[in-house]
Design a protein around this motif. Structure first.
Motif, short mmCIF file in Angstrom:
data_model
loop_
_atom_site.label_atom_id
_atom_site.label_comp_id
_atom_site.label_asym_id
_atom_site.label_seq_id
_atom_site.Cartn_x
_atom_site.Cartn_y
_atom_site.Cartn_z
N UNK A 53 -9.45 24.77 47.41
CA UNK A 53 -8.22 25.46 47.82
C UNK A 53 -7.98 25.26 49.32
N UNK A 54 -9.03 25.43 50.12
CA UNK A 54 -8.91 25.25 51.57
C UNK A 54 -8.43 23.84 51.91
N UNK A 55 -8.97 22.84 51.21
CA UNK A 55 -8.62 21.44 51.45
C UNK A 55 -7.15 21.18 51.18
N UNK A 56 -6.65 21.71 50.04
CA UNK A 56 -5.24 21.50 49.70
C UNK A 56 -4.32 22.18 50.70
N UNK A 57 -4.71 23.37 51.14
CA UNK A 57 -3.85 24.07 52.12
C UNK A 57 -3.74 23.23 53.40
N UNK A 58 -4.88 22.69 53.82
CA UNK A 58 -4.86 21.83 55.03
C UNK A 58 -3.93 20.64 54.83
N UNK A 59 -4.06 19.97 53.65
CA UNK A 59 -3.20 18.81 53.39
C UNK A 59 -1.73 19.20 53.47
N UNK A 60 -1.41 20.33 52.86
CA UNK A 60 0.00 20.76 52.85
C UNK A 60 0.50 21.07 54.26
N UNK A 61 -0.40 21.63 55.06
CA UNK A 61 0.01 21.91 56.44
C UNK A 61 0.21 20.62 57.22
N UNK A 62 -0.67 19.61 56.96
CA UNK A 62 -0.57 18.35 57.68
C UNK A 62 0.63 17.52 57.22
N UNK A 63 0.99 17.68 55.93
CA UNK A 63 2.08 16.86 55.37
C UNK A 63 3.21 17.74 54.85
N UNK A 64 3.99 18.31 55.74
CA UNK A 64 5.05 19.22 55.29
C UNK A 64 6.12 18.52 54.44
N UNK A 65 6.24 17.18 54.56
CA UNK A 65 7.27 16.49 53.79
C UNK A 65 6.72 15.84 52.51
N UNK A 66 5.59 16.30 52.08
CA UNK A 66 4.97 15.76 50.86
C UNK A 66 5.95 15.81 49.68
N UNK A 67 5.90 14.78 48.78
CA UNK A 67 6.89 14.79 47.69
C UNK A 67 6.58 15.92 46.70
N UNK A 68 7.65 16.35 46.04
CA UNK A 68 7.59 17.56 45.22
C UNK A 68 6.52 17.48 44.12
N UNK A 69 6.40 16.29 43.48
CA UNK A 69 5.41 16.16 42.39
C UNK A 69 3.99 16.37 42.87
N UNK A 70 3.65 15.71 43.99
CA UNK A 70 2.30 15.85 44.54
C UNK A 70 2.05 17.31 44.92
N UNK A 71 3.04 17.90 45.55
CA UNK A 71 2.92 19.29 45.98
C UNK A 71 2.68 20.20 44.76
N UNK A 72 3.45 19.98 43.67
CA UNK A 72 3.28 20.82 42.48
C UNK A 72 1.91 20.62 41.84
N UNK A 73 1.46 19.36 41.84
CA UNK A 73 0.12 19.09 41.28
C UNK A 73 -0.94 19.85 42.06
N UNK A 74 -0.83 19.81 43.38
CA UNK A 74 -1.82 20.48 44.21
C UNK A 74 -1.76 22.00 44.03
N UNK A 75 -0.54 22.52 43.89
CA UNK A 75 -0.40 23.97 43.68
C UNK A 75 -1.05 24.37 42.35
N UNK A 76 -0.85 23.51 41.32
CA UNK A 76 -1.45 23.79 40.01
C UNK A 76 -2.98 23.79 40.11
#
Ligand code: ADP
Length: 259
Positions: A53-76
């Motif tokens: 969970x910590x790793x994904x949060x970091x990725x999301x913070x580093x990549x605010x423009x991440x595409x929606x599919x990747x973002x949803x996968x990570x949230x799941x």
């Protein structure tokens, strides 16, 4: 520290007392080891999902423009990990409540009704991947705590489903053997090698760690079952053949079974 205190109390020249205190130290040692192992296991079980969970949060913070599919996968994935931690915490709370020695609240449990409830839940868990049925259900009432028995039997049933590949079958039964009530779950699943059977009710003991986790296991299910059955003076008998399937049978004392 406690160990040292006990050692100091040793009285020289009195062999009986010495023997007694040595035994105390040995059992204290065992309790401390079990406690240490338990804390280490819990920490280990929590560390992995927290890291994910910590790793994904970091990725999301580093990549605010991440595409929606990747973002949803990570949230799941993060959601699944938090669910895993929640299951673990719930099982830990259940165990600690059972160990606190609260008196059993007894009531008359309608067994066929409980079996029906377990069947419905089992079908929900299996989602059509297995044949789930009630093999037999003698009319009976059981003296015990409904919620605890529901939880113990439910654990055995969910294990049967989780350790049986798709296409297999699971059957539930309530049988009377010489007047004693017996709840049985039989599956045609992966089975167990004999050397594992005596250790299954130990906390966090798993034959295959990966399979247990992937199917949502916390490694505490059978430890919870053991506690609940002890409170009902019931015995668990496990019969299994590797690759063929297993039977988990819970036998209740005569005074707990009513016709
Ligand atoms: P888990 O959450 O890992 O399933 P349990 O305490 O419920 O923890 O079970 C301990 C271990 O016993 C499991 O990891 C699995 O290896 C084994 N086990 C339990 N039930 C079955 C079954 N019906 N068939 C085969 N193996 C089983």
């Amino acid at each position: 520290q406690q160990e040292q205190l006990l050692s100091i109390q040793l009285v020289p020249f009195d062999s009986t007392r010495k023997l007694l205190l040595t035994r105390d130290i040995t059992s204290l040692d065992r309790v401390q080891t079990v406690h240490r192992d338990f804390v280490a296991n819990v920490s280990h079980e929590l560390r992995t999902p927290l890291t994910v969970v910590g790793g994904f949060i970091e990725t999301m913070q580093d990549l605010p423009d991440m595409d929606v599919n990747t973002r949803n996968q990570q949230l799941q994935l993060m959601y699944e990990q938090t669910q895993r931690m929640q299951r673990l915490v719930e099982d830990l709370l259940t165990l600690s409540k059972l160990e606190s020695g609260q008196q059993l609240r007894e009531e008359e449990v309608d067994v066929p009704q409980l079996l029906q409830l377990l069947l419905t839940e089992a079908k929900g868990l299996s989602q059509g991947r297995h044949t789930v049925s009630i093999a037999s259900s003698a009319r009976a009432k059981l003296i015990g705590n409904h919620d605890e028995l529901h939880s113990a039997f439910g654990n055995l049933v969910s294990n049967a489903i989780r350790y049986t590949p798709a296409g297999g079958s699971i059957s539930l039964a309530w049988e009377l053997r010489n007047g004693q009530g017996c709840f049985c779950v039989r599956d045609t699943g992966i089975g167990l090698a004999p050397e594992h059977i005596p250790r299954l009710t130990e906390r966090f003991y798993r034959v295959d760690r990966g399979r247990s986790r992937n199917t949502g296991g916390t490694g505490l299910g059978l430890a919870i079952v053991k506690h609940i059955l002890q409170r009902h003076q019931a015995q668990l008998a496990i019969q299994s053949q590797l690759g063929q399937g297993s039977e988990f049978a819970v036998k209740f004392p005569l005074q707990r079974t009513l016709d």
